[in-house]
Design an enzyme around this catalytic site. Structure first.
Site, PDB file in Angstrom:
ATOM      1  N   CYS A  36       0.822  -1.208   0.000  1.00  0.00           N
ATOM      2  CA  CYS A  36       0.000   0.000   0.000  1.00  0.00           C
ATOM      3  C   CYS A  36       0.853   1.254   0.000  1.00  0.00           C
ATOM      4  O   CYS A  36       1.342   1.688   1.056  1.00  0.00           O
ATOM      5  CB  CYS A  36      -0.928  -0.023   1.215  1.00  0.00           C
ATOM      6  SG  CYS A  36      -1.961   1.438   1.331  1.00  0.00           S
ATOM      7  N   CYS A  70      -0.518   4.059   2.178  1.00  0.00           N
ATOM      8  CA  CYS A  70      -0.323   3.882   3.624  1.00  0.00           C
ATOM      9  C   CYS A  70       1.142   4.100   4.015  1.00  0.00           C
ATOM     10  O   CYS A  70       1.429   4.703   5.035  1.00  0.00           O
ATOM     11  CB  CYS A  70      -0.698   2.466   4.062  1.00  0.00           C
ATOM     12  SG  CYS A  70      -2.147   1.793   3.267  1.00  0.00           S
ATOM     13  N   ASP A  71       2.071   3.581   3.210  1.00  0.00           N
ATOM     14  CA  ASP A  71       3.459   3.480   3.664  1.00  0.00           C
ATOM     15  C   ASP A  71       4.450   4.366   2.912  1.00  0.00           C
ATOM     16  O   ASP A  71       5.608   4.472   3.317  1.00  0.00           O
ATOM     17  CB  ASP A  71       3.933   2.018   3.550  1.00  0.00           C
ATOM     18  CG  ASP A  71       3.085   1.088   4.404  1.00  0.00           C
ATOM     19  OD1 ASP A  71       2.601   1.554   5.445  1.00  0.00           O
ATOM     20  OD2 ASP A  71       2.915  -0.080   4.029  1.00  0.00           O
TER      21      ASP A  71
END
Ligand code: NAP
Length: 306
Positions: free
Chosen positions: A133, A136-137
């Site tokens: 992701c 997200c990261d």
């Protein structure tokens, strides 16, 4: 007893919620306890959803879906479905908090989950340099050297997005042509921070507690070499989430839930399926939403005729 329970909270699930709620069926939508909103929650800019000419963020779009479903009375529950019994006239749906619900119809909108490469240390290094992701990261890889694996639209999108943070993004693909749409390919190829490594797969993940390097294998001549990397983003597609129901209804050869023609009717009466869990081909937010509408109409017709 509920008229309809919807399992899943992506575009298909919430659209089924909007339609069944407006039909007065008082739907219960079980949205999962953590991954509410489905795959679009992990997406950045959505440019191709009709009605939003300027584009919007994936999570923002899902918030709109949910608000519209709730506006008409869809009850959203943040639990995981752990077991279902769909064979009888009365369907039973059990959630992780120990509750059991009865319904006359069930709409399955469980989507698809990220595919793994199947490498030995993949799970262990997940969250330690290996990620599925970018949204997200990505932030953790400022000025780092990273790679994205895959040749589809997801890989292009992730690679482009990650150039906001990383100093260098390798795009590693196992063939010499991409599967992605032309516009997405062109955008990635035009990005000066992205370098494509063709005909290559990842053979090994290396590093003590965090990813430090990968071994690359050339898919044409089999040769291998190591490359230092701070992060690896895996974007090699999805598998339909069918484990809840795979022993109760028929699946296709590719393990999607089998539906009758263009309908959402599964092989069990009163059970309907929509979105990515039935779709090996299109898998867009808009097609999933359309499919959720079909499932809601099919459930409504079933309830009227039974
Ligand atoms: P996808 O289209 O199925 O592409 C998967 C890619 O990963 C392919 O290039 C495939 O290689 C490669 N791959 C699969 N297994 C692999 C493995 N074990 N090792 C190395 N490479 C592997 O999946 P996706 O990119 O996630 O896209 C899914 C759907 O969502 C598509 O319909 C796509 O159009 C849509 N999508 C749309 C957008 C957008 O329009 N903005 C953004 C993201 C996704 P091969 O090419 O060799 O098969």
């Amino acid at each position: 007893m509920r008229e309809v329970i919807i399992i899943g909270s992506g575009p298909a699930g919430f659209t089924a919620g909007i339609y069944t709620a407006r039909a007065g069926l008082n739907p219960l939508l079980i949205a999962s306890s953590v991954e509410i909103g489905g795959e679009l929650m992990k997406t950045t800019e959505v440019e191709n959803f009709p009605g939003f000419p300027e584009g919007l963020q994936g999570p923002e779009l899902m918030a709109h879906f949910q608000a519209q479903a709730e506006r008409f009375g869809t009850e959203v529950m943040y639990e995981d479905v752990v077991e279902v019994d769909l064979k009888g006239d009365i369907k039973i749906v059990k959630t992780g908090n120990g509750q059991a619900f009865e319904a006359k119809t069930v709409i399955l909108a469980t989507g698809a989950a990220y595919r793994e490469l199947g490498l030995p240390r993949e799970k262990e290094l997940s969250g330690h340099g290996v990620s599925w992701c970018a949204t997200c990261d990505g932030f953790f890889f400022r000025e780092k050297t990273i790679a994205v694996v895959g040749g589809g639209d997801s890989a292009m999108e992730e690679a482009n997005f990650l150039t906001r943070f990383a100093s260098k993004v390798y795009l590693i693909h196992r063939r010499d042509t991409f599967k992605a749409s032309k516009i997405m390919q062109d955008r990635a190829m035009a990005n000066p921070k992205i370098e494509v490594i063709w005909n290559t797969e990842i053979a090994e993940l290396k590093g003590a507690t965090n990813l430090e390097a990968v071994t690359l294998r050339n898919t044409v001549d089999g040769s291998t070499k190591d490359m230092d990397l701070d992060g690896l983003f895996i974007a090699v597609g999805n598998d339909p989430r069918v484990w809840l129901v795979e022993n109760q209804l028929e699946l296709t050869a590719e393990k999607f839930i089998k539906v009758e023609g263009r309908s959402s009717k599964t092989t069990l009466p009163g059970v309907f399926a929509c979105g990515d869990v039935i779709d090996p081909t299109y898998r867009q937010a808009i097609t999933a939403a359309g499919s959720g509408c079909v499932a809601a109409l099919d459930a409504e017709h079933y309830l009227t005729s039974h």
